[in-house]
Design a protein around this motif. Structure first.
Motif, mmCIF file in Angstrom:
data_model
loop_
_atom_site.group_PDB
_atom_site.id
_atom_site.type_symbol
_atom_site.label_atom_id
_atom_site.label_comp_id
_atom_site.label_asym_id
_atom_site.label_seq_id
_atom_site.Cartn_x
_atom_site.Cartn_y
_atom_site.Cartn_z
ATOM 1 N N MET A 7 35.730 -16.804 -9.639
ATOM 2 C CA MET A 7 35.576 -17.407 -10.787
ATOM 3 C C MET A 7 36.151 -16.846 -11.851
ATOM 4 O O MET A 7 36.042 -15.568 -11.997
ATOM 5 N N ASN A 8 36.860 -17.522 -13.012
ATOM 6 C CA ASN A 8 37.377 -16.909 -13.991
ATOM 7 C C ASN A 8 36.395 -16.465 -15.224
ATOM 8 O O ASN A 8 35.379 -17.260 -15.378
ATOM 9 N N ALA A 9 36.409 -15.404 -15.796
ATOM 10 C CA ALA A 9 35.807 -15.265 -16.966
ATOM 11 C C ALA A 9 36.317 -15.711 -18.197
ATOM 12 O O ALA A 9 37.433 -15.511 -18.662
ATOM 13 N N ILE A 10 35.269 -16.687 -18.784
ATOM 14 C CA ILE A 10 35.685 -17.461 -19.814
ATOM 15 C C ILE A 10 35.467 -16.593 -21.118
ATOM 16 O O ILE A 10 35.947 -16.629 -22.216
ATOM 17 N N VAL A 11 34.408 -15.792 -21.093
ATOM 18 C CA VAL A 11 33.972 -14.876 -22.082
ATOM 19 C C VAL A 11 34.113 -13.440 -21.749
ATOM 20 O O VAL A 11 33.431 -13.136 -20.416
ATOM 21 N N LYS A 12 34.498 -12.464 -22.558
ATOM 22 C CA LYS A 12 34.528 -11.095 -21.859
ATOM 23 C C LYS A 12 34.078 -10.204 -23.278
ATOM 24 O O LYS A 12 34.580 -10.428 -24.109
ATOM 25 N N VAL A 13 32.825 -9.520 -22.876
ATOM 26 C CA VAL A 13 32.440 -8.667 -23.728
ATOM 27 C C VAL A 13 32.528 -7.309 -23.611
ATOM 28 O O VAL A 13 32.198 -6.698 -22.390
#
Length: 263
Positions: free
Chosen positions: A1-7
């Motif tokens: 799964m692709n990370a749409i948000v990265k913190v």
């Protein structure tokens, strides 16, 4: 799964009369496309602060916030927010409230009839077509919140951000809207990040539950993967041993680990 948000290593501080207040410290989180993530923790743990950072309503004092590989530098139409307060404009009808958002996002490339059709589909999706021409003061609190959810989904955001969207509602209305939201999420495949104080709500709706430590300088304490099949039925889950296990794990973190640290 692709990370749409990265913190990444995010911190958030505020200047107050008593000096520098550190709300968040060293927060690291990835949110994947199509995932439902709940943020839960005691009051003052920075849940809403983290949500506002993802929304771009505030900017971090340290670290990096990314959405689709780009730095979050402010609000954007790919991130829609539903607040606890419905935030409807009282002088506009329900249809007009939703249409205003649709027009802002799609008005430059779609005609009048296409915009009206988008608005109508959004109202129909939350079963509020019958109230399209009513003013907000003419409908109930639960119906207002449905309109707020319809307005957000009508923008076709990549990420729906919800800050305790059902917190001000009675238990029966809350349950009905939770079930409604499950149906809408199934239809749209939306990525959802939701702040909640309700443990049952977090387990019912989420793929993962992010548990925040107590503030100040709050961070992510634990992340629980909710491995319950979808779609979920609240009546069946009431008798499901795995539901009880997930619920107990969150309660243990919130009321044993965190309360002991605070003592």
């Amino acid at each position: 799964m692709n990370a749409i948000v990265k913190v990444e290593n995010v911190g958030m501080s505020f200047d107050t009369k008593k000096g520098r207040f550190v709300a968040l410290q060293d927060v690291n989180l990835q949110i994947h496309s199509g995932e439902v993530v709940s943020l839960i923790g005691h009051s003052g743990c920075g849940k809403s602060t983290l949500l506002n950072l993802i929304a771009g309503l505030t900017l971090p004092t340290s670290g990096v916030m990314l959405c689709n590989g780009r730095e979050i530098a402010g609000p954007g139409p790919e991130r829609a927010v539903v607040f606890q307060n419905h935030s409807l404009l009282p002088w506009l009808t329900c249809f007009e409230n939703v249409h205003l958002a649709v027009e802002r996002v799609f008005g430059a490339r779609e005609g009048r009839e296409a915009l009206k059709a988008r608005t109508a589909r959004a109202l129909d999706m939350v079963h509020m077509a019958h109230a399209a021409h009513k003013l907000p003061q003419e409908i109930s609190g639960g119906m207002k919140q449905r309109i707020g959810i319809a307005r957000a989904f009508a923008m076709e955001p990549k990420i729906l951000l919800m800050d305790e969207p059902f917190g001000a509602l009675d238990a029966l209305t809350r349950a009905a809207l939770q079930d409604e939201l499950i149906g809408v999420m199934e239809k749209t495949g939306a990525t959802v990040v939701m702040v909640t104080h309700d443990v049952d709500e977090a387990v019912l709706l989420s793929d993962r539950v992010v548990m925040m430590t107590n503030g100040p300088a709050a961070t992510i304490g634990e992340i629980l993967a909710v491995d319950l099949p979808k779609p979920r039925d609240r009546l069946q889950l009431a008798h499901d041993a795995r539901f009880a296990e997930h619920r107990a794990a969150i309660l243990e973190f919130l009321y044993q680990k965190q309360m002991k640290r605070a003592a």
